[in-house]
Design an enzyme around this catalytic site. Structure first.
Site, short mmCIF file in Angstrom:
data_model
loop_
_atom_site.label_atom_id
_atom_site.label_comp_id
_atom_site.label_asym_id
_atom_site.label_seq_id
_atom_site.Cartn_x
_atom_site.Cartn_y
_atom_site.Cartn_z
N GLU A 223 28.87 -27.09 -20.94
CA GLU A 223 30.03 -26.92 -20.22
C GLU A 223 30.95 -28.27 -19.99
O GLU A 223 31.71 -28.41 -19.03
CB GLU A 223 29.59 -26.26 -18.76
CG GLU A 223 28.60 -27.24 -18.19
CD GLU A 223 28.39 -26.67 -16.71
OE1 GLU A 223 29.36 -26.48 -15.88
OE2 GLU A 223 27.44 -26.33 -16.20
N CYS B 38 25.91 -23.45 -16.73
CA CYS B 38 24.41 -23.77 -17.25
C CYS B 38 23.98 -23.02 -18.17
O CYS B 38 22.77 -23.05 -18.55
CB CYS B 38 23.77 -24.07 -16.04
SG CYS B 38 24.47 -25.05 -14.90
N HIS C 296 15.89 -22.57 -14.50
CA HIS C 296 17.03 -23.38 -14.42
C HIS C 296 17.07 -24.03 -12.86
O HIS C 296 16.71 -23.71 -12.10
CB HIS C 296 18.41 -22.82 -14.42
CG HIS C 296 19.71 -23.65 -13.91
ND1 HIS C 296 19.84 -24.96 -14.74
CD2 HIS C 296 20.47 -23.54 -13.04
CE1 HIS C 296 20.95 -25.33 -14.03
NE2 HIS C 296 21.39 -24.55 -13.23
N1 ACO Z 1 14.80 -33.84 5.70
C1 ACO Z 1 14.14 -32.65 5.02
N2 ACO Z 1 14.99 -31.89 4.82
C2 ACO Z 1 16.35 -31.95 4.99
C3 ACO Z 1 16.99 -33.22 5.71
C4 ACO Z 1 15.91 -34.05 6.13
N3 ACO Z 1 16.35 -35.26 6.77
N4 ACO Z 1 18.31 -32.92 6.14
C5 ACO Z 1 18.62 -31.65 5.48
N5 ACO Z 1 17.56 -31.31 4.74
C6 ACO Z 1 17.44 -29.68 4.04
C7 ACO Z 1 18.28 -28.87 4.87
O1 ACO Z 1 17.72 -28.10 5.90
C8 ACO Z 1 18.38 -27.77 3.49
O2 ACO Z 1 17.18 -27.15 3.51
P1 ACO Z 1 17.19 -25.50 3.19
O3 ACO Z 1 17.98 -25.45 1.88
O4 ACO Z 1 15.97 -25.08 3.13
O5 ACO Z 1 17.93 -25.08 4.48
C9 ACO Z 1 18.46 -28.81 2.54
O6 ACO Z 1 18.21 -30.14 3.00
C10 ACO Z 1 20.05 -28.91 1.97
O7 ACO Z 1 20.82 -29.46 3.04
P2 ACO Z 1 22.05 -28.63 3.46
O8 ACO Z 1 22.71 -29.35 4.74
O9 ACO Z 1 21.95 -27.11 3.83
O10 ACO Z 1 22.91 -28.60 2.48
P3 ACO Z 1 24.27 -29.38 1.69
O11 ACO Z 1 25.35 -29.19 2.54
O12 ACO Z 1 23.67 -30.74 1.64
O13 ACO Z 1 24.36 -28.88 0.29
C11 ACO Z 1 23.79 -27.97 -1.97
C12 ACO Z 1 23.34 -28.76 -0.59
C13 ACO Z 1 24.75 -26.50 -1.27
C14 ACO Z 1 22.77 -27.70 -2.70
C15 ACO Z 1 24.83 -29.06 -2.57
O14 ACO Z 1 24.15 -30.19 -2.88
C16 ACO Z 1 25.59 -28.41 -3.45
O15 ACO Z 1 26.77 -27.58 -3.53
N6 ACO Z 1 25.30 -28.67 -4.77
C17 ACO Z 1 25.79 -28.09 -6.08
C18 ACO Z 1 25.72 -26.70 -6.27
C19 ACO Z 1 24.53 -26.11 -6.59
O16 ACO Z 1 23.50 -26.80 -7.23
N7 ACO Z 1 24.16 -24.62 -6.68
C20 ACO Z 1 23.01 -24.26 -7.01
C21 ACO Z 1 23.16 -23.00 -8.21
S1 ACO Z 1 24.59 -23.46 -9.09
C22 ACO Z 1 24.22 -24.57 -10.35
O17 ACO Z 1 23.17 -24.53 -10.66
C23 ACO Z 1 25.25 -25.70 -10.32
#
Ligand code: ACO
Length: 463
Positions: free
Chosen positions: A86, A120, A250
């Site tokens: 991609e 992906c 994945h």
């Molecule tokens: N210690 C431990 N855990 C923590 C801490 C900390 N200090 N701070 C946050 N966390 C946890 C949160 O509780 C959350 O856990 P949960 O998912 O079990 O609720 C996790 O860390 C992530 O934190 P969030 O604030 O919920 O998420 P964030 O806004 O940082 O975004 C996301 C995470 C959505 C995955 C982002 O990184 C993203 O958009 N990534 C790209 C898209 C992606 O990978 N999607 C997945 C499928 S599609 C693909 O393959 C591309």
């Protein structure tokens, strides 16, 4: 053409990843997020990244050349070549045609296949095409070569720590040590705007992070439910997590994979007999009326099923997460990096004769769940032994990478941002850190034509 080819699947496998990485603990501090967010919350340890010296063509050239050299394959042994990616740098010319530079000097131009794209999932689509070609009337007795490669970079913000990069090459043919099982795989394809790349001037996707997680988990539910039906229909077997010796996913980030195993346990709970629920899932009374489609962000339920599936995760999936946690999301190669991780994490006797489930997900969205049967034959002359032994360099190579400070990582992304699609362009990144055998970009001329050179191979013939 002779008889139906037997045991079609992966005969040889090669992986490459960037020689530079940023440490996720250091990145947490640099980004000013709470300690543990990337390392515990997302489950990521290190993230590989490319400088302006590497693009999708160079990654794919490197991995194909490495597979050909290491396995002593003749270019003329290959009759089909296709790429899943991609990482689009040209709206017309395929990466496959760039790879022809390796084949043409050997007089090999009779090679079907071009590029396949859907986030992906492209590598899996290419692998399915390759297997189907070998099983078809078009097969000419030669191998198919499948390449999955990507550079995963995100704009500054919460998605950035889920980047990565790499490429995988898979040689496909009959009598393989990793056989793709016939007639049971399950696919789920739908229209969704969870992650997509509408801005063709940028490397970054447009992402709805929460929706992408929901899409991933719902695609997993749907594929698993259909897979269970297919196996029940064809083999009269009731599938549960016990059906698989290993399950590889994945991996956008490792925590989502752990949640995916919990999700499969939840599916087993929903599919299983009600009178056995308390025995198999003690204390689960509160979930008796759970609906799969309404439970993606039910944290209590998730926690309970993470607990029920902990042992299964440790045994069946955790070994496949080495490269995902060390390199990050490689997009199309991510699932196959999981397969490599599994193969290098176990003794060959533990691998022989096992059944591996593989879940492939590409946003937009396209997903499949399929299985690989690992050959029972693992003696020193066996194809399985050869395949697994050839991957023994992966762990040492992960250790040989160079750590780069977050400031430099960010400056590197800014450089890529500024120069994305620029022509003419002279890349400025150092080539000193590259592993032997790496192809790198030397220049882009004013007609956007790209030129590459290669770091000489080591005395032992490879990196
Ligand atoms: N210690 C431990 N855990 C923590 C801490 C900390 N200090 N701070 C946050 N966390 C946890 C949160 O509780 C959350 O856990 P949960 O998912 O079990 O609720 C996790 O860390 C992530 O934190 P969030 O604030 O919920 O998420 P964030 O806004 O940082 O975004 C996301 C995470 C959505 C995955 C982002 O990184 C993203 O958009 N990534 C790209 C898209 C992606 O990978 N999607 C997945 C499928 S599609 C693909 O393959 C591309």
């Amino acid at each position: 053409m002779g008889s139906w080819p037997k045991d079609v699947g992966i005969v040889a496998l090669e992986i490459i990843f960037p020689s530079q990485y940023v440490d996720q603990t250091e990145l947490e501090e640099y980004d000013g997020v709470t300690a543990g967010k990337y390392t515990i919350g997302l489950g990521q340890q290190r993230m590989g990244f490319c400088s302006d010296r590497e693009d999708i063509n160079s990654l794919c050239l490197t991995v194909v050349k490495k597979l050909i050299e290491k396995h002593g394959i003749q270019y003329s042994d290959v009759g089909r070549l296709e790429v899943g990616t991609e990482t689009i740098i040209d709206k017309s010319k395929s990466v496959k045609t760039v790879l022809m530079q390796l084949f043409e000097p050997h007089g090999v131009t009779d090679l079907e296949g071009v590029d396949t794209t859907n986030a992906c999932y492209g590598g899996t689509a290419a692998l399915f095409n390759a297997v189907q070609w070998v099983e078809s009337s078009a097969w000419n007795g030669r191998y198919a070569l499948v390449v999955a490669g990507d550079i995963a970079v995100y704009a500054k913000g919460s998605a950035r720590p889920t980047g990565g990069a790499g490429a995988v090459a898979m040689l496909v043919g009959p009598n393989a040590p990793l056989v793709l099982d016939r007639g049971i795989r399950a696919t789920y394809i739908k229209h969704a705007y969870d992650f997509y790349k509408p801005d063709l001037t940028s490397e970054y996707p447009t992402v709805d992070g929460k929706l992408s997680i929901q899409c991933y988990l719902s695609a997993l539910d749907n594929c698993y439910q259909l897979f269970c039906k297919n196996v029940a229909k064809n083999y009269n077997i009731k599938v549960t997590l016990d059906y698989f010796d290993s399950v590889v996913f994945h991996s956008p980030y490792c925590k989502l994979v752990q949640k995916s195993v919990a999700r499969l346990a939840l599916n087993d709970f929903v599919n299983g007999p009600e009178n056995k629920r308390q025995e198999l899932f003690p204390g689960s009374e509160a979930y008796n009326n759970v609906s799969l489609s309404n439970s993606y962000f039910d944290r209590e339920l998730e926690k309970a099923f993470l607990g029920y599936s902990k042992e299964a995760f440790c045994k069946k999936t955790s070994p496949s997460l080495l490269i995902a946690s060390q390199v990050g999301n490689m997009y199309t190669p991510s699932l196959y990096g999981g397969l490599v991780s599994l193969l290098i994490s176990k003794d060959i006797f533990q691998l022989a004769g096992t059944k591996v489930g593989l879940f492939s997900y590409g946003s937009g969205l396209a997903a499949s769940l399929y299985t690989i049967s690992v050959s029972k034959d693992c003696n020193e002359a066996s194809p399985l032994f050869k395949l697994v032994s050839s991957l023994q360099q992966v762990k040492p190579l992960l250790q040989r990478r160079q750590k780069v400070a977050p400031e430099k990582f960010e400056a590197n992304l800014e450089l890529r941002e500024r120069n994305c699609h620029k022509a003419p362009y002279e890349p400025s990144g150092s080539i000193d850190h590259f592993f032997p055998g790496t192809y790198y970009l030397t220049k882009i001329d004013d007609l956007h034509r790209r030129f590459y050179d290669r770091i000489p191979v080591a005395a032992n013939g490879h990196a």
